[in-house]
Design an enzyme around this catalytic site. Structure first.
Site, mmCIF file in Angstrom:
data_model
loop_
_atom_site.group_PDB
_atom_site.id
_atom_site.type_symbol
_atom_site.label_atom_id
_atom_site.label_comp_id
_atom_site.label_asym_id
_atom_site.label_seq_id
_atom_site.Cartn_x
_atom_site.Cartn_y
_atom_site.Cartn_z
ATOM 1 N N ARG A 1 0.846 -1.187 0.000
ATOM 2 C CA ARG A 1 0.000 0.000 0.000
ATOM 3 C C ARG A 1 0.884 1.240 0.000
ATOM 4 O O ARG A 1 1.964 1.242 0.602
ATOM 5 C CB ARG A 1 -0.881 0.060 1.261
ATOM 6 C CG ARG A 1 -2.140 -0.776 1.187
ATOM 7 C CD ARG A 1 -3.168 -0.206 0.203
ATOM 8 N NE ARG A 1 -4.392 -0.979 0.170
ATOM 9 C CZ ARG A 1 -4.613 -2.033 -0.636
ATOM 10 N NH1 ARG A 1 -3.691 -2.442 -1.463
ATOM 11 N NH2 ARG A 1 -5.781 -2.649 -0.615
ATOM 12 N N HIS B 1 -1.003 0.139 -9.610
ATOM 13 C CA HIS B 1 -1.752 -0.716 -8.661
ATOM 14 C C HIS B 1 -2.418 -1.885 -9.405
ATOM 15 O O HIS B 1 -3.646 -2.037 -9.355
ATOM 16 C CB HIS B 1 -2.776 0.116 -7.880
ATOM 17 C CG HIS B 1 -3.174 -0.510 -6.572
ATOM 18 N ND1 HIS B 1 -3.463 0.211 -5.447
ATOM 19 C CD2 HIS B 1 -3.342 -1.817 -6.215
ATOM 20 C CE1 HIS B 1 -3.796 -0.616 -4.462
ATOM 21 N NE2 HIS B 1 -3.724 -1.850 -4.914
ATOM 22 N N GLU C 1 -2.251 7.881 -4.221
ATOM 23 C CA GLU C 1 -2.563 7.429 -5.581
ATOM 24 C C GLU C 1 -4.028 7.718 -5.915
ATOM 25 O O GLU C 1 -4.861 7.750 -5.002
ATOM 26 C CB GLU C 1 -2.244 5.927 -5.726
ATOM 27 C CG GLU C 1 -3.089 5.015 -4.866
ATOM 28 C CD GLU C 1 -2.689 3.535 -5.005
ATOM 29 O OE1 GLU C 1 -1.500 3.213 -4.847
ATOM 30 O OE2 GLU C 1 -3.609 2.732 -5.257
HETATM 31 C C1 DGY Z 1 -5.917 -5.661 -2.823
HETATM 32 O O1 DGY Z 1 -6.638 -6.628 -3.071
HETATM 33 O O2 DGY Z 1 -5.776 -5.212 -1.680
HETATM 34 C C2 DGY Z 1 -5.258 -5.020 -3.985
HETATM 35 O O3 DGY Z 1 -4.276 -4.128 -3.595
HETATM 36 C C3 DGY Z 1 -6.283 -4.339 -4.858
HETATM 37 O O4 DGY Z 1 -6.769 -3.232 -4.161
#
Ligand code: DGY
Length: 328
Positions: A239, A286, A268
């Site tokens: 993240r 992402h 982001e």
């Molecule tokens: C998740 O599944 O957490 C991925 O980062 C997609 O948001």
């Protein structure tokens, strides 16, 4: 009358059709970006919501949407949910674990290879017509096979990456996690627990796979980067916010570490201009879980959570099962 739900993000049309068998569905197939106020307005009268990590569900939103019973995140990460506030409001929270583990681990490894072996940078060089002859040092990167991989955060995805590294690439794997894995799992991953300081100092490549929370904010900043080898690669598929992006850009500019591969960013989809200006960082939007079959499985699991909860009071992957118990 069917209950109403809001699908806050674009999803496969077949998933909308499945949901429409059970609910009055209001959908955001144009993927319009909504403010929190827009979201609250659109949730009026809705019993459920299918969300992504972009929709923040907190106490203020819950207070404005008293009819809401469940938010099903189409993501394994759920830092966009204030789970205690949802529990207090009696709103079930669900996520999509397991279905994306291997796909995301594949991507983490791909991003590590791309970054360490300078694939993106060299491709841009070729496309720009700058390749005139073979040179011994042209885009010479860092060795991956046989090197040391450090993994910060050792949940399902971290374990998948460790197995690829140890069994496929002859890497020594060290990891740091708040909770040490049991001996059987450590042995399956061929991974050794070390302190965070030892992890940073010894790894040739650092992979970040820990969940975001206020406690993990800026886990990697200037002080941590200074502990790493100047030849090291950093990869973040977890993240934004876990890494201090400004400190990372400075470290990449100054040669504190060699390169970074980033799939996630603070704030982001905006990416810090300091990162965009650098050639020794690979930037992806992402997409670690983005294969067609995995995104299908994520959407289907989120939809199934909405269906089983609103029709039968059950849930497949609840984050706050206390809500189920309190309704039993
Ligand atoms: C998740 O599944 O957490 C991925 O980062 C997609 O948001």
């Amino acid at each position: 009358m069917k209950p109403s739900i809001l699908v806050a993000c674009a999803v496969f049309p077949e998933i909308l059709d499945k949901l429409a068998n059970h609910f009055e569905v209001s959908a955001n197939q144009s993927d319009e970006v909504w403010t929190t106020a827009d979201l609250a307005t659109r949730l009026q009268g809705a019993s459920g919501a299918l969300t992504t990590g972009s929709e923040r569900i907190d106490a203020a939103l819950l207070a404005a949407c008293p009819g809401l019973k469940i938010c099903a995140n189409m993501a394994v990460g759920f830092n966009n949910f204030d789970v205690p506030a949802m529990t207090a409001a009696g709103v079930l929270a669900t996520n999509t674990p397991d279905v994306l583990t291997e796909t995301t681990a594949d991507f983490g490894f791909a991003l590590l290879m791309t970054t360490a072996r300078r694939m993106a940078e060299s491709e841009h060089f070729l496309r720009a017509g700058l390749w005139h002859r073979w040179r011994y040092d042209m885009f010479a990167g860092a060795e991956v096979y046989g090197s040391t991989l450090g993994i910060l955060g050792m949940g399902r995805i971290g374990q998948g990456i460790a197995k690829r590294a140890a069994h496929g690439f002859g890497m020594s794997v060290v990891y740091h996690n708040r909770n040490r894995l049991d001996a059987v799992t450590e042995s399956a991953c061929a991974a050794r627990w070390v302190s965070k300081a030892e992890l940073l100092a010894t790894c040739d490549h650092l992979m970040l796979v820990l969940p975001y929370s206020p406690e993990s904010h800026h886990t990697i900043g200037a002080a941590e980067l200074a502990l790493m080898k100047p030849t090291a690669t950093l990869v973040n598929i977890a993240r934004g916010g876990i890494v201090d992006d400004v400190a990372l850009a400075a470290a990449l500019r100054q040669g504190t570490i060699a390169a970074a591969g980033l799939d996630v960013f603070e704030g982001e989809p905006t990416v810090h201009a300091d990162l965009l200006a650098l050639s020794n960082v690979v930037l992806t939007p992402h997409i670690a879980s983005a294969t067609r079959s995995t995104r299908w499985a994520m959407a289907e699991l989120a939809a199934d959570n909405l269906i089983v909860y609103l029709t039968e009071g059950k849930a497949l992957t609840p984050l706050n099962p206390q809500v189920l118990a309190s309704k039993a």
